[in-house]
Structures are given as structure tokens and as C-alpha cells.
Design a protein around this motif. Sequence first.
Motif, PDB file in Angstrom:
ATOM      1  N   TYR A 147     -11.785  -2.682  -6.482  1.00  0.00           N
ATOM      2  CA  TYR A 147     -13.143  -3.234  -6.504  1.00  0.00           C
ATOM      3  C   TYR A 147     -13.831  -2.960  -7.834  1.00  0.00           C
ATOM      4  CZ  TYR A 147     -11.991  -3.035  -1.561  1.00  0.00           C
ATOM      5  OH  TYR A 147     -11.354  -3.130  -0.352  1.00  0.00           O
ATOM      6  N   GLN A 148     -13.157  -2.207  -8.727  1.00  0.00           N
ATOM      7  CA  GLN A 148     -13.712  -1.894 -10.041  1.00  0.00           C
ATOM      8  C   GLN A 148     -13.182  -2.862 -11.109  1.00  0.00           C
ATOM      9  OE1 GLN A 148     -15.886   0.701 -10.085  1.00  0.00           O
ATOM     10  NE2 GLN A 148     -16.429   0.311 -12.188  1.00  0.00           N
ATOM     11  N   CYS A 149     -11.832  -2.986 -11.199  1.00  0.00           N
ATOM     12  CA  CYS A 149     -11.252  -3.801 -12.276  1.00  0.00           C
ATOM     13  C   CYS A 149     -10.579  -5.088 -11.782  1.00  0.00           C
ATOM     14  CB  CYS A 149     -10.250  -2.977 -13.082  1.00  0.00           C
ATOM     15  SG  CYS A 149      -8.676  -2.640 -12.251  1.00  0.00           S
ATOM     16  N   GLY A 150     -10.416  -5.248 -10.461  1.00  0.00           N
ATOM     17  CA  GLY A 150      -9.827  -6.462  -9.913  1.00  0.00           C
ATOM     18  C   GLY A 150      -8.311  -6.437  -9.771  1.00  0.00           C
ATOM     19  N   TYR A 151      -7.658  -5.328 -10.147  1.00  0.00           N
ATOM     20  CA  TYR A 151      -6.201  -5.204 -10.012  1.00  0.00           C
ATOM     21  C   TYR A 151      -5.795  -5.501  -8.575  1.00  0.00           C
ATOM     22  CZ  TYR A 151      -1.639  -2.859  -9.783  1.00  0.00           C
ATOM     23  OH  TYR A 151      -0.321  -2.551  -9.577  1.00  0.00           O
ATOM     24  N   ASN A 152      -4.689  -6.260  -8.407  1.00  0.00           N
ATOM     25  CA  ASN A 152      -4.240  -6.694  -7.094  1.00  0.00           C
ATOM     26  C   ASN A 152      -2.746  -6.406  -6.972  1.00  0.00           C
ATOM     27  OD1 ASN A 152      -3.544  -8.133  -4.789  1.00  0.00           O
ATOM     28  ND2 ASN A 152      -4.860  -9.846  -5.293  1.00  0.00           N
ATOM     29  N   ASN A 153      -2.333  -5.736  -5.879  1.00  0.00           N
ATOM     30  CA  ASN A 153      -0.934  -5.403  -5.663  1.00  0.00           C
ATOM     31  C   ASN A 153      -0.721  -5.107  -4.181  1.00  0.00           C
ATOM     32  OD1 ASN A 153       1.753  -4.737  -6.077  1.00  0.00           O
ATOM     33  ND2 ASN A 153       1.343  -3.188  -7.629  1.00  0.00           N
ATOM     34  N   ASP A 154       0.534  -4.939  -3.788  1.00  0.00           N
ATOM     35  CA  ASP A 154       0.863  -4.438  -2.464  1.00  0.00           C
ATOM     36  C   ASP A 154       0.402  -2.981  -2.385  1.00  0.00           C
ATOM     37  OD1 ASP A 154       2.716  -4.674   0.069  1.00  0.00           O
ATOM     38  OD2 ASP A 154       3.247  -2.789  -0.924  1.00  0.00           O
ATOM     39  N   ARG A 155      -0.186  -2.581  -1.280  1.00  0.00           N
ATOM     40  CA  ARG A 155      -0.722  -1.223  -1.143  1.00  0.00           C
ATOM     41  C   ARG A 155       0.351  -0.159  -1.353  1.00  0.00           C
ATOM     42  NH1 ARG A 155      -2.803   1.834   4.222  1.00  0.00           N
ATOM     43  NH2 ARG A 155      -0.607   2.214   4.326  1.00  0.00           N
ATOM     44  N   ASP A 156       1.525  -0.347  -0.751  1.00  0.00           N
ATOM     45  CA  ASP A 156       2.593   0.643  -0.886  1.00  0.00           C
ATOM     46  C   ASP A 156       3.120   0.719  -2.310  1.00  0.00           C
ATOM     47  OD1 ASP A 156       2.332   1.295   1.791  1.00  0.00           O
ATOM     48  OD2 ASP A 156       3.985   0.005   2.432  1.00  0.00           O
ATOM     49  N   GLU A 157       3.250  -0.430  -2.967  1.00  0.00           N
ATOM     50  CA  GLU A 157       3.721  -0.422  -4.353  1.00  0.00           C
ATOM     51  C   GLU A 157       2.711   0.283  -5.262  1.00  0.00           C
ATOM     52  OE1 GLU A 157       4.983  -3.537  -7.847  1.00  0.00           O
ATOM     53  OE2 GLU A 157       5.404  -4.081  -5.774  1.00  0.00           O
ATOM     54  N   ASN A 158       1.434   0.029  -5.031  1.00  0.00           N
ATOM     55  CA  ASN A 158       0.392   0.715  -5.798  1.00  0.00           C
ATOM     56  C   ASN A 158       0.491   2.228  -5.587  1.00  0.00           C
ATOM     57  OD1 ASN A 158      -2.219   0.600  -7.384  1.00  0.00           O
ATOM     58  ND2 ASN A 158      -2.897   1.684  -5.547  1.00  0.00           N
ATOM     59  N   ALA A 159       0.718   2.656  -4.346  1.00  0.00           N
ATOM     60  CA  ALA A 159       0.834   4.082  -4.035  1.00  0.00           C
ATOM     61  C   ALA A 159       2.042   4.701  -4.736  1.00  0.00           C
ATOM     62  CB  ALA A 159       0.939   4.288  -2.527  1.00  0.00           C
ATOM     63  N   VAL A 160       3.171   3.997  -4.734  1.00  0.00           N
ATOM     64  CA  VAL A 160       4.377   4.505  -5.411  1.00  0.00           C
ATOM     65  C   VAL A 160       4.121   4.668  -6.895  1.00  0.00           C
ATOM     66  CG1 VAL A 160       6.739   3.908  -6.077  1.00  0.00           C
ATOM     67  CG2 VAL A 160       6.030   3.685  -3.707  1.00  0.00           C
ATOM     68  N   LYS A 180      -6.441  -6.951   4.041  1.00  0.00           N
ATOM     69  CA  LYS A 180      -5.454  -6.521   5.023  1.00  0.00           C
ATOM     70  C   LYS A 180      -4.963  -5.113   4.695  1.00  0.00           C
ATOM     71  CE  LYS A 180      -3.943 -11.252   5.614  1.00  0.00           C
ATOM     72  NZ  LYS A 180      -2.911 -12.219   5.320  1.00  0.00           N
ATOM     73  N   HIS A 181      -4.296  -4.479   5.661  1.00  0.00           N
ATOM     74  CA  HIS A 181      -3.843  -3.095   5.478  1.00  0.00           C
ATOM     75  C   HIS A 181      -2.804  -2.951   4.367  1.00  0.00           C
ATOM     76  CE1 HIS A 181      -0.353  -4.393   7.782  1.00  0.00           C
ATOM     77  NE2 HIS A 181       0.243  -3.290   7.390  1.00  0.00           N
ATOM     78  N   ASN A 182      -2.065  -4.003   4.059  1.00  0.00           N
ATOM     79  CA  ASN A 182      -1.022  -3.892   3.044  1.00  0.00           C
ATOM     80  C   ASN A 182      -1.456  -4.421   1.675  1.00  0.00           C
ATOM     81  OD1 ASN A 182      -1.110  -6.548   3.946  1.00  0.00           O
ATOM     82  ND2 ASN A 182       1.074  -6.884   3.674  1.00  0.00           N
ATOM     83  N   GLY A 194     -15.279   6.281   1.205  1.00  0.00           N
ATOM     84  CA  GLY A 194     -16.162   5.785   2.259  1.00  0.00           C
ATOM     85  C   GLY A 194     -15.709   4.468   2.854  1.00  0.00           C
ATOM     86  N   ASP A 195     -16.641   3.505   2.942  1.00  0.00           N
ATOM     87  CA  ASP A 195     -16.322   2.234   3.579  1.00  0.00           C
ATOM     88  C   ASP A 195     -15.497   1.302   2.695  1.00  0.00           C
ATOM     89  OD1 ASP A 195     -18.305   1.540   1.787  1.00  0.00           O
ATOM     90  OD2 ASP A 195     -19.558   0.508   3.255  1.00  0.00           O
ATOM     91  N   GLU A 196     -15.118   1.757   1.504  1.00  0.00           N
ATOM     92  CA  GLU A 196     -14.245   0.974   0.627  1.00  0.00           C
ATOM     93  C   GLU A 196     -12.772   1.294   0.844  1.00  0.00           C
ATOM     94  OE1 GLU A 196     -15.541   1.522  -3.406  1.00  0.00           O
ATOM     95  OE2 GLU A 196     -16.974  -0.110  -3.180  1.00  0.00           O
ATOM     96  N   LYS A 197     -12.474   2.399   1.549  1.00  0.00           N
ATOM     97  CA  LYS A 197     -11.089   2.824   1.742  1.00  0.00           C
ATOM     98  C   LYS A 197     -10.267   1.804   2.520  1.00  0.00           C
ATOM     99  CE  LYS A 197     -11.054   7.818   1.644  1.00  0.00           C
ATOM    100  NZ  LYS A 197     -10.709   8.988   2.431  1.00  0.00           N
ATOM    101  N   ILE A 198      -8.968   1.779   2.213  1.00  0.00           N
ATOM    102  CA  ILE A 198      -8.024   0.960   2.964  1.00  0.00           C
ATOM    103  C   ILE A 198      -7.538   1.803   4.144  1.00  0.00           C
ATOM    104  CG2 ILE A 198      -5.834  -0.279   2.890  1.00  0.00           C
ATOM    105  CD1 ILE A 198      -6.139  -0.243  -0.195  1.00  0.00           C
TER     106      ILE A 198
END
Length: 73
Positions: free
Chosen positions: A52-65, A45-47, A30-34
Motif C-alpha cells: 500500500y506504500q509503493c504498489g509492489y504486487n506479488n504472490d504473498r508466499d513468494e514475497n515472504a520467501v 485475497k489471502h494469497n 493493524g487493518d492493513e495486514k494480510i
Amino acid sequence: MNGIAKKLILADKTYPSTQRCTKCGYVKKGDEKITLQGNRKHGTKHNEYICYQCGYNNDRDENAVLNLLALAK
């Protein structure tokens, strides 16, 4: 060839690699999606990937990989 077998693994086009947290598995909905504009609700930001659950933070593409590599195992 060099004798190394290779295997092609295809992820379903609906697999949420950019929305799933690599650390805890939480999937944004829903409204939480990037989106390509980021996330208005959370002001990201888009990248950026911030779980929002555990606070993990990374680059979006690296997380996807990382999610796709885990899927291939």
C-alpha cells in the motif's frame, strides 16, 4: 559429506515476512495486514501481496520467501 558448510538461520516467530514489502520495506499493521481471509479493507485475497506504500504486487508466499532470503544475508 561434500565439504560444503551449511548454516541454519532461524527467523524470530514474530518476523513479519508476509507483511513486509520486499521492494520498499513497508510493514503492514493493524487493518492493513494480510490474514488467511485476505484483507477486507483493501479487498485483496489471502494469497496476494500488494504494498500500500509503493504498489509492489506479488504472490504473498513468494514475497515472504524473498524477505526470509534477505534476512539470511
